[in-house]
Motif scaffolding. Structure first.
Motif, PDB file in Angstrom:
ATOM      1  N   ARG A   1     121.989-108.960  56.062  1.00 45.89           N
ATOM      2  CA  ARG A   1     122.368-108.882  57.467  1.00 45.89           C
ATOM      3  C   ARG A   1     121.133-108.946  58.351  1.00 45.89           C
ATOM      4  NH1 ARG A   1     127.416-106.284  58.354  1.00 45.89           N
ATOM      5  NH2 ARG A   1     126.919-106.374  60.577  1.00 45.89           N
ATOM      6  N   ARG A   2     121.239-109.715  59.443  1.00 48.47           N
ATOM      7  CA  ARG A   2     120.126-109.875  60.360  1.00 48.47           C
ATOM      8  C   ARG A   2     120.171-108.827  61.464  1.00 48.47           C
ATOM      9  NH1 ARG A   2     120.030-116.133  62.059  1.00 48.47           N
ATOM     10  NH2 ARG A   2     118.332-115.284  63.341  1.00 48.47           N
ATOM     11  N   ILE A   3     118.990-108.402  61.897  1.00 51.45           N
ATOM     12  CA  ILE A   3     118.926-107.512  63.047  1.00 51.45           C
ATOM     13  C   ILE A   3     119.016-108.347  64.319  1.00 51.45           C
ATOM     14  CG2 ILE A   3     117.517-105.834  61.790  1.00 51.45           C
ATOM     15  CD1 ILE A   3     115.130-106.806  63.459  1.00 51.45           C
ATOM     16  N   VAL A   4     119.419-107.721  65.406  1.00 48.81           N
ATOM     17  CA  VAL A   4     119.495-108.394  66.697  1.00 48.81           C
ATOM     18  C   VAL A   4     118.351-107.848  67.553  1.00 48.81           C
ATOM     19  CG1 VAL A   4     120.872-108.802  68.761  1.00 48.81           C
ATOM     20  CG2 VAL A   4     121.985-108.652  66.510  1.00 48.81           C
ATOM     21  N   PRO A   5     117.305-108.644  67.821  1.00 42.57           N
ATOM     22  CA  PRO A   5     116.148-108.133  68.558  1.00 42.57           C
ATOM     23  C   PRO A   5     116.441-107.926  70.034  1.00 42.57           C
ATOM     24  CG  PRO A   5     115.906-110.472  68.138  1.00 42.57           C
ATOM     25  CD  PRO A   5     117.147-110.040  67.405  1.00 42.57           C
ATOM     26  N   ILE A   6     115.737-106.946  70.606  1.00 41.30           N
ATOM     27  CA  ILE A   6     115.789-106.695  72.039  1.00 41.30           C
ATOM     28  C   ILE A   6     114.361-106.681  72.568  1.00 41.30           C
ATOM     29  CG2 ILE A   6     117.970-105.429  71.897  1.00 41.30           C
ATOM     30  CD1 ILE A   6     116.385-102.826  72.097  1.00 41.30           C
ATOM     31  N   ALA A   7     114.206-106.544  73.867  1.00 41.72           N
ATOM     32  CA  ALA A   7     112.872-106.618  74.467  1.00 41.72           C
ATOM     33  C   ALA A   7     111.919-105.563  73.911  1.00 41.72           C
ATOM     34  CB  ALA A   7     112.982-106.474  75.984  1.00 41.72           C
ATOM     35  N   ALA A   8     112.437-104.381  73.583  1.00 39.91           N
ATOM     36  CA  ALA A   8     111.591-103.302  73.080  1.00 39.91           C
ATOM     37  C   ALA A   8     110.978-103.619  71.720  1.00 39.91           C
ATOM     38  CB  ALA A   8     112.400-102.009  72.987  1.00 39.91           C
ATOM     39  N   ASP A   9     111.486-104.660  71.055  1.00 37.08           N
ATOM     40  CA  ASP A   9     110.981-105.017  69.733  1.00 37.08           C
ATOM     41  C   ASP A   9     109.702-105.845  69.782  1.00 37.08           C
ATOM     42  OD1 ASP A   9     113.017-103.803  68.149  1.00 37.08           O
ATOM     43  OD2 ASP A   9     114.370-105.424  68.705  1.00 37.08           O
ATOM     44  N   ARG A  10     109.251-106.221  70.955  1.00 38.45           N
ATOM     45  CA  ARG A  10     108.124-107.137  71.033  1.00 38.45           C
ATOM     46  C   ARG A  10     106.884-106.592  70.316  1.00 38.45           C
ATOM     47  NH1 ARG A  10     103.632-108.241  74.313  1.00 38.45           N
ATOM     48  NH2 ARG A  10     103.088-110.470  74.294  1.00 38.45           N
ATOM     49  N   THR A  11     106.563-105.321  70.542  1.00 36.18           N
ATOM     50  CA  THR A  11     105.354-104.759  69.943  1.00 36.18           C
ATOM     51  C   THR A  11     105.454-104.679  68.423  1.00 36.18           C
ATOM     52  OG1 THR A  11     104.921-103.508  71.966  1.00 36.18           O
ATOM     53  CG2 THR A  11     103.747-102.826  69.982  1.00 36.18           C
ATOM     54  N   PRO A  12     106.520-104.107  67.847  1.00 30.42           N
ATOM     55  CA  PRO A  12     106.598-104.104  66.386  1.00 30.42           C
ATOM     56  C   PRO A  12     106.630-105.498  65.774  1.00 30.42           C
ATOM     57  CG  PRO A  12     108.611-103.202  67.350  1.00 30.42           C
ATOM     58  CD  PRO A  12     107.612-103.308  68.440  1.00 30.42           C
ATOM     59  N   ILE A  13     107.235-106.463  66.477  1.00 26.22           N
ATOM     60  CA  ILE A  13     107.286-107.819  65.941  1.00 26.22           C
ATOM     61  C   ILE A  13     105.890-108.429  65.893  1.00 26.22           C
ATOM     62  CG2 ILE A  13     108.110-110.155  66.412  1.00 26.22           C
ATOM     63  CD1 ILE A  13     110.709-108.839  67.445  1.00 26.22           C
ATOM     64  N   LEU A  14     105.094-108.208  66.927  1.00 25.40           N
ATOM     65  CA  LEU A  14     103.720-108.704  66.915  1.00 25.40           C
ATOM     66  C   LEU A  14     102.952-108.133  65.727  1.00 25.40           C
ATOM     67  CD1 LEU A  14     102.751-108.524  70.705  1.00 25.40           C
ATOM     68  CD2 LEU A  14     103.061-110.594  69.333  1.00 25.40           C
ATOM     69  N   PHE A  15     103.148-106.864  65.465  1.00 26.89           N
ATOM     70  CA  PHE A  15     102.458-106.234  64.339  1.00 26.89           C
ATOM     71  C   PHE A  15     103.003-106.757  63.016  1.00 26.89           C
ATOM     72  CE2 PHE A  15     101.552-102.823  61.312  1.00 26.89           C
ATOM     73  CZ  PHE A  15     100.205-102.617  61.548  1.00 26.89           C
ATOM     74  N   GLN A  16     104.321-106.941  62.915  1.00 32.21           N
ATOM     75  CA  GLN A  16     104.904-107.496  61.698  1.00 32.21           C
ATOM     76  C   GLN A  16     104.307-108.857  61.379  1.00 32.21           C
ATOM     77  OE1 GLN A  16     109.126-107.623  62.265  1.00 32.21           O
ATOM     78  NE2 GLN A  16     109.325-105.395  62.412  1.00 32.21           N
ATOM     79  N   ARG A  17     104.136-109.665  62.397  1.00 31.43           N
ATOM     80  CA  ARG A  17     103.579-110.996  62.181  1.00 31.43           C
ATOM     81  C   ARG A  17     102.140-110.910  61.682  1.00 31.43           C
ATOM     82  NH1 ARG A  17     104.559-114.875  67.193  1.00 31.43           N
ATOM     83  NH2 ARG A  17     103.751-116.371  65.664  1.00 31.43           N
ATOM     84  N   MET A  18     101.394-109.961  62.209  1.00 28.95           N
ATOM     85  CA  MET A  18     100.023-109.763  61.773  1.00 28.95           C
ATOM     86  C   MET A  18      99.972-109.375  60.294  1.00 28.95           C
ATOM     87  SD  MET A  18      97.248-107.310  63.654  1.00 28.95           S
ATOM     88  CE  MET A  18      97.560-108.164  65.200  1.00 28.95           C
ATOM     89  N   MET A  19     100.831-108.441  59.905  1.00 28.06           N
ATOM     90  CA  MET A  19     100.885-108.017  58.511  1.00 28.06           C
ATOM     91  C   MET A  19     101.362-109.153  57.618  1.00 28.06           C
ATOM     92  SD  MET A  19      99.996-104.716  58.114  1.00 28.06           S
ATOM     93  CE  MET A  19     100.987-103.906  56.851  1.00 28.06           C
ATOM     94  N   ASP A  20     102.328-109.916  58.072  1.00 26.52           N
ATOM     95  CA  ASP A  20     102.856-110.993  57.255  1.00 26.52           C
ATOM     96  C   ASP A  20     101.814-112.091  57.059  1.00 26.52           C
ATOM     97  OD1 ASP A  20     105.404-111.620  55.889  1.00 26.52           O
ATOM     98  OD2 ASP A  20     105.229-113.497  57.004  1.00 26.52           O
ATOM     99  N   LYS A  21     101.003-112.318  58.060  1.00 29.32           N
ATOM    100  CA  LYS A  21      99.925-113.293  57.928  1.00 29.32           C
ATOM    101  C   LYS A  21      98.950-112.858  56.839  1.00 29.32           C
ATOM    102  CE  LYS A  21      96.341-115.665  60.598  1.00 29.32           C
ATOM    103  NZ  LYS A  21      95.693-115.800  61.934  1.00 29.32           N
TER     104      LYS A  21
END
Length: 384
Positions: free
Chosen positions: A346-366
């Motif tokens: 199941r996929r999560i539905v992102p909201i504006a408050a997710d911007r900061t954790p998503i940026l960090f997730q991308r950094m870790m995934d890289k």
């Protein structure tokens, strides 16, 4: 310095794009290894030991040699794979108490009772380890890539600026979910309305998020918030403006400064950064998340006031409130993970408050996907 190859990440679920960033879902199956993790407070490793722990799915034994230096080995004797954490420290060496094999500081066996020849293969893996800022930091990746300069510049307990008390909490949940919780503090308005007395000020306006070396920085004003804890410097104020700024560094180190100011300060400063000396009260917290396994994590925390506003008594009041709040987080995150495991597709539905954790997730995934010098800039911390 060239970073060692990083393991490839595999994730359940699919990525999507919203708010200008890629959204990753559910649990991570592989750890980022070429970075410094908190193994514990230095005070946890008082005395020679040995001390058995598990991090990133690996059994590790810690011990202090005769000169006080803390070392980390794999917790597995080369002979019959008995745990060295049930062994004995002898000077700077560690002896297995199953059949008596003795290991030197480099992990090589130096003595086998009953025979003169030591098998060349009789050795155990060692881990780079540095004590800094009151924490013991362990490098879980390629030893040749370990650089102490990448250790986050955490504040030590011997600094006069703060009075800090410590603790830790174990979670039955992956580390990335705890990281997400710390990266997005909008949850305070709902999860911590009772413990912290958090108001809607944490949700009604998005904070300013900035990418920094090896992490993100978040700045925000929270207006008309109740002054907690009640202190002499806050008498006469039914509400205050709170300035909160934090850096979150890979792989999961949280450094946050908070200051309370008279109502109207944020507007007067046009929501810019206030002066430290103008605060009615300020405090600092250091927190870190270290995976134990893919489904378990250890959460380290410290918190306390600026020494000009109080000592150990105020710090204890604050830590008591924090422990209540951290239990609220634990209940929510563990329940969240139980639900996620039932339907990992199941996929999560992102909201504006997710911007900061998503940026960090991308950094870790890289860091999981790529190797090369570019990862040196992501593998440790930034100055605070």
């Amino acid at each position: 310095m060239t970073a060692a190859p990083l393991e490839t990440s595999s994730r359940r679920g699919r990525p999507a794009t919203e708010y200008g960033v890629e959204v990753m879902f559910t649990s991570q199956d592989d750890f980022v290894r070429n970075c410094w993790y908190v193994a514990g407070w230095s005070s946890e490793f008082a005395g020679p030991g040995p001390f058995g722990r598990e991090f990133l799915g690996e059994a590790i034994v810690f011990y202090r040699g005769s000169n006080g230096q803390l070392r980390a080995f794999e917790d597995r004797c080369a002979h019959r794979h008995a745990p060295l954490s049930l062994g004995r420290v002898e000077g700077d060496q560690l002896r297995c108490l199953y059949h008596g094999m003795l290991f030197g500081t480099d992990g090589k066996c130096v003595e086998v009772p009953g025979q003169d020849i030591v098998p060349p293969a009789a050795c155990v893996s060692t881990y780079p380890l540095v004590e800094h800022g009151g924490w013991a930091w362990i490098w879980m990746g390629e030893p040749a890539a370990a650089d102490p300069a990448m250790i986050p510049q955490s504040i030590g307990f011997d600094e006069d600026r703060w009075t800090l008390l410590t603790g830790h909490l174990d979670y039955d949940a992956p580390a990335n979910l705890i990281n997400d919780n710390l990266l997005d503090l909008s949850h305070l308005s709902y999860v911590h309305a009772n413990s912290f007395g958090a108001t809607s000020g944490w949700t009604n306006k998005q904070p300013a998020t900035t990418k920094i070396d090896r992490g993100v920085r978040v700045d925000r004003w929270v207006l008309d918030t109740p002054p907690i804890p009640p202190l002499p410097s806050l008498r006469g104020y039914s509400s205050v403006d709170m300035w909160a700024t934090y850096e979150f560094i890979v792989p999961g180190v949280f450094l946050m400064y908070t200051a309370l100011h008279p109502p109207g300060t944020a507007e007067r400063l046009e929501h810019g950064e206030p002066k430290i000396e103008d605060a009615l009260f300020d405090n600092f917290t250091l927190q870190a998340v270290t995976p134990i396994t893919t489904e378990q994590s250890r959460y380290f925390f410290s918190w306390g006031p600026g020494t000009r506003f109080g000592g150990a008594d105020i710090a204890q009041q604050m830590l008591d409130v924090a422990c209540m709040a951290f239990q609220e987080d634990k209940i929510m995150i563990e329940a969240q993970y139980r639900i996620m495991k039932k339907a990992p597709e199941r996929r999560i539905v992102p909201i504006a408050a997710d911007r900061t954790p998503i940026l960090f997730q991308r950094m870790m995934d890289k860091m999981r996907r790529h190797s090369g010098p570019e990862n040196d800039a992501l593998s440790g911390a930034t100055s605070t």
